[in-house]
Design a protein around this motif. Structure first.
Motif, PDB file in Angstrom:
ATOM      1  N   VAL A  12       0.814  -1.224   0.000  1.00  0.00           N
ATOM      2  CA  VAL A  12       0.000   0.000   0.000  1.00  0.00           C
ATOM      3  C   VAL A  12       0.846   1.271   0.000  1.00  0.00           C
ATOM      4  CG1 VAL A  12      -1.618   1.371   1.393  1.00  0.00           C
ATOM      5  CG2 VAL A  12      -2.086  -1.046   0.951  1.00  0.00           C
ATOM      6  N   PRO A  13       1.930   1.373   0.805  1.00  0.00           N
ATOM      7  CA  PRO A  13       2.724   2.602   0.774  1.00  0.00           C
ATOM      8  C   PRO A  13       3.268   2.936  -0.619  1.00  0.00           C
ATOM      9  CG  PRO A  13       3.306   1.297   2.690  1.00  0.00           C
ATOM     10  CD  PRO A  13       2.417   0.444   1.842  1.00  0.00           C
ATOM     11  N   PHE A  14       3.632   1.908  -1.389  1.00  0.00           N
ATOM     12  CA  PHE A  14       4.146   2.149  -2.740  1.00  0.00           C
ATOM     13  C   PHE A  14       3.026   2.609  -3.670  1.00  0.00           C
ATOM     14  CE2 PHE A  14       6.841  -1.116  -0.792  1.00  0.00           C
ATOM     15  CZ  PHE A  14       8.069  -0.466  -0.844  1.00  0.00           C
ATOM     16  N   ALA A  15       1.826   2.064  -3.472  1.00  0.00           N
ATOM     17  CA  ALA A  15       0.678   2.493  -4.269  1.00  0.00           C
ATOM     18  C   ALA A  15       0.316   3.936  -3.948  1.00  0.00           C
ATOM     19  CB  ALA A  15      -0.512   1.578  -4.018  1.00  0.00           C
ATOM     20  N   GLU A  16       0.344   4.289  -2.666  1.00  0.00           N
ATOM     21  CA  GLU A  16       0.016   5.660  -2.261  1.00  0.00           C
ATOM     22  C   GLU A  16       1.047   6.643  -2.808  1.00  0.00           C
ATOM     23  OE1 GLU A  16      -2.827   6.595  -0.771  1.00  0.00           O
ATOM     24  OE2 GLU A  16      -3.352   4.485  -1.070  1.00  0.00           O
ATOM     25  N   ALA A  17       2.305   6.222  -2.796  1.00  0.00           N
ATOM     26  CA  ALA A  17       3.360   7.088  -3.339  1.00  0.00           C
ATOM     27  C   ALA A  17       3.162   7.312  -4.834  1.00  0.00           C
ATOM     28  CB  ALA A  17       4.732   6.469  -3.064  1.00  0.00           C
TER      29      ALA A  17
ATOM     30  N   ASP B  11      10.622 -13.444  -9.020  1.00  0.00           N
ATOM     31  CA  ASP B  11      10.238 -12.844  -7.747  1.00  0.00           C
ATOM     32  C   ASP B  11       9.061 -11.895  -7.942  1.00  0.00           C
ATOM     33  OD1 ASP B  11      10.030 -11.520  -5.315  1.00  0.00           O
ATOM     34  OD2 ASP B  11      12.195 -11.399  -5.002  1.00  0.00           O
ATOM     35  N   ALA B  12       7.863 -12.367  -7.612  1.00  0.00           N
ATOM     36  CA  ALA B  12       6.655 -11.553  -7.799  1.00  0.00           C
ATOM     37  C   ALA B  12       6.613 -10.370  -6.837  1.00  0.00           C
ATOM     38  CB  ALA B  12       5.412 -12.415  -7.630  1.00  0.00           C
ATOM     39  N   ASP B  13       7.244 -10.500  -5.673  1.00  0.00           N
ATOM     40  CA  ASP B  13       7.291  -9.370  -4.736  1.00  0.00           C
ATOM     41  C   ASP B  13       8.044  -8.203  -5.361  1.00  0.00           C
ATOM     42  OD1 ASP B  13       6.289  -9.915  -1.767  1.00  0.00           O
ATOM     43  OD2 ASP B  13       7.057 -11.798  -2.555  1.00  0.00           O
ATOM     44  N   ASP B  14       9.190  -8.504  -5.940  1.00  0.00           N
ATOM     45  CA  ASP B  14       9.989  -7.460  -6.588  1.00  0.00           C
ATOM     46  C   ASP B  14       9.236  -6.868  -7.781  1.00  0.00           C
ATOM     47  OD1 ASP B  14      12.806  -6.199  -6.950  1.00  0.00           O
ATOM     48  OD2 ASP B  14      12.322  -6.994  -8.945  1.00  0.00           O
ATOM     49  N   PHE B  15       8.602  -7.738  -8.550  1.00  0.00           N
ATOM     50  CA  PHE B  15       7.852  -7.294  -9.726  1.00  0.00           C
ATOM     51  C   PHE B  15       6.697  -6.383  -9.321  1.00  0.00           C
ATOM     52  CE2 PHE B  15       4.317  -8.270 -12.785  1.00  0.00           C
ATOM     53  CZ  PHE B  15       4.852  -7.599 -13.882  1.00  0.00           C
ATOM     54  N   ALA B  16       5.977  -6.752  -8.265  1.00  0.00           N
ATOM     55  CA  ALA B  16       4.823  -5.960  -7.818  1.00  0.00           C
ATOM     56  C   ALA B  16       5.255  -4.578  -7.340  1.00  0.00           C
ATOM     57  CB  ALA B  16       4.086  -6.696  -6.705  1.00  0.00           C
ATOM     58  N   GLN B  17       6.368  -4.527  -6.626  1.00  0.00           N
ATOM     59  CA  GLN B  17       6.875  -3.232  -6.159  1.00  0.00           C
ATOM     60  C   GLN B  17       7.375  -2.389  -7.332  1.00  0.00           C
ATOM     61  OE1 GLN B  17       9.427  -3.434  -2.704  1.00  0.00           O
ATOM     62  NE2 GLN B  17      10.448  -1.495  -3.218  1.00  0.00           N
ATOM     63  N   TRP B  18       8.063  -3.038  -8.275  1.00  0.00           N
ATOM     64  CA  TRP B  18       8.566  -2.347  -9.467  1.00  0.00           C
ATOM     65  C   TRP B  18       7.420  -1.741 -10.277  1.00  0.00           C
ATOM     66  CZ3 TRP B  18       7.670  -3.801 -14.616  1.00  0.00           C
ATOM     67  CH2 TRP B  18       8.433  -3.151 -15.588  1.00  0.00           C
ATOM     68  N   LEU B  19       6.327  -2.478 -10.389  1.00  0.00           N
ATOM     69  CA  LEU B  19       5.152  -1.964 -11.105  1.00  0.00           C
ATOM     70  C   LEU B  19       4.711  -0.622 -10.538  1.00  0.00           C
ATOM     71  CD1 LEU B  19       2.889  -5.134 -11.504  1.00  0.00           C
ATOM     72  CD2 LEU B  19       3.655  -3.671 -13.373  1.00  0.00           C
TER      73      LEU B  19
END
Length: 396
Positions: free
Chosen positions: A20-25, A331-339
């Motif tokens: 969520v913090p990355f989405a809000e940013a 690594d889907a975690d890395d991919f999701a954050q990168w998105l």
């Protein structure tokens, strides 16, 4: 400086909410984020439920009964009877969401270090509820290649030991959308009776079954009266996630009496939300017909679009409104954050839920994501288009 608990330190983060913090940013920078990560339906809440709160004439917003109002529980018995589940009001404890119901169940049937077997991937918060109750999750792996069907009975048998207290399933499943058949429920019934275990079923998506298939509840199975426990909720059924009303249902009187002690410790479920939930039971069946048609259309579009992306494997859901997609990444975690941080198409990006958090076995689900198809078809199609372009760029 005082230290926090080891339990708190090891409490798992929600794979659904941790980004969520990355989405809000991203939003603060002006990007539009299409949310595929959370099962918040966009379907309108039944008007009858909203009106019941708006038009009530309470003078005092008082505590309700610990187990929930008698009127609501009596009406719930009629709802269950319509679904061929025959229980009495005394078999029901109203809870603050299905989450509290599940926590009460774990506290009532298991002691510290006892074990509960759960087919994985499973709803991520099962890990959190187990951790909070000192219970150990023992996963049994289901596979995307079999559409996440019930694992072989032999796989369960190998895991049952002296500390095993229950098998827990979600039916239809979150995050897989898998719908257990009557035959599969009967296989589980045979195991729990043979080993004197509980069979706990999270049935909050009961109404959402597709392709002519019907839901079969653990409380429909004869001979499971002392073994079967249902966890239920109004959240997804009536698009009332914010109401936070669920319930625990079982014919096992010892479980009810024990769960009541946990319920007494938190006093009572919220009064206004029970008023809304009671009124929601008056929702006409045509509401669900329309909702199911909409979700089937969304599912079909989503699966069709995903299957057109090279290297993507996807399971076809038979219920609920989630699916697991396996991506050609490590690594889907890395991919999701990168998105969220680095990728845009026309200043839009998508937010997904990395699937590793839906597994208990380390290393599984690392290249998978969960998608919630709770958006309109146009948004879903656009989101999958963004995913397609993102994978091209990410893989390089």
């Amino acid at each position: 400086m005082p230290n926090v608990s080891q339990k708190g330190l090891t409490m798992p983060e929600s794979p659904i909410r941790k980004l969520v913090p990355f989405a809000e940013a991203a939003k603060k920078k002006g990007a539009k984020v299409i949310h595929l990560n959370i099962g918040q339906p966009d379907i309108k809440t039944p008007q009858v439920a909203l009106d019941a709160v708006r038009n009530n004439n309470l003078d005092v917003l008082a505590y309700s009964r610990t187990e929930g109002s008698e009127e609501y529980r009596e009406k719930l018995t009629a709802y269950y009877a319509e679904n061929d589940i025959h229980v009495s009001a005394s078999d029901i404890i109203v809870t603050t969401g299905g989450s509290e119901a599940l926590s009460f169940v774990m506290g009532s049937i298991a002691d510290t270090d006892d074990e509960i077997i759960i087919p994985e991937p499973f709803y991520a918060n099962y890990n959190g509820f187990a951790m909070a109750n000192g219970v150990k999750v023992v996963p049994v792996v289901s596979d995307i290649d079999t559409n996440f069907a019930l694992p072989p009975i032999e796989d369960f048998e190998k895991l049952i030991g002296p500390k095993t207290k229950a098998i827990l399933i979600c039916n239809p499943g979150n995050p897989t959308g898998y719908l257990y058949s009557k035959e599969e429920i009967q296989k589980l019934a045979q195991i729990v009776k043979q080993h004197d275990l509980f069979l706990v079923a999270d049935e909050v998506y009961r109404e959402f079954t597709y392709d002519g298939k019907e839901h079969y509840s653990v409380l429909q199975e004869k001979g499971l009266e002392e073994h079967a426990i249902i966890v239920d909720s109004v959240s997804k059924r009536y698009s009332m996630c914010g109401a936070r009303i669920g319930c625990l249902v079982t014919k096992n009187k010892k479980v009810v009496a024990t769960a009541m002690k946990f319920a007494q410790a938190r006093l009572s479920p919220p009064t206004y939300a029970q008023i809304a939930s009671e009124a929601a039971l008056e929702t006409p069946k045509s509401y669900f017909t329309g909702v199911k048609e909409e979700y089937v259309g969304r599912r079909n579009l989503l699966i069709s679009e995903l299957e057109q992306i090279e290297g993507v494997k996807v399971a076809k859901p038979q219920g609920a409104f989630y699916c697991i997609a396996e991506l050609p990444i490590k690594d889907a975690d890395d991919f999701a954050q990168w998105l969220l941080e680095d990728f845009r198409v026309n200043n839009e990006t998508v937010m997904v839920a990395p699937a590793a958090g839906f597994y208990a076995t380390p290393g599984l689900g690392k290249n998978q994501i969960r998608i919630a198809y709770v958006l309109d078809k146009e948004s879903l199609k656009r989101a999958v288009g963004i995913l397609k372009e993102a994978l091209k760029s990410y893989i390089g």
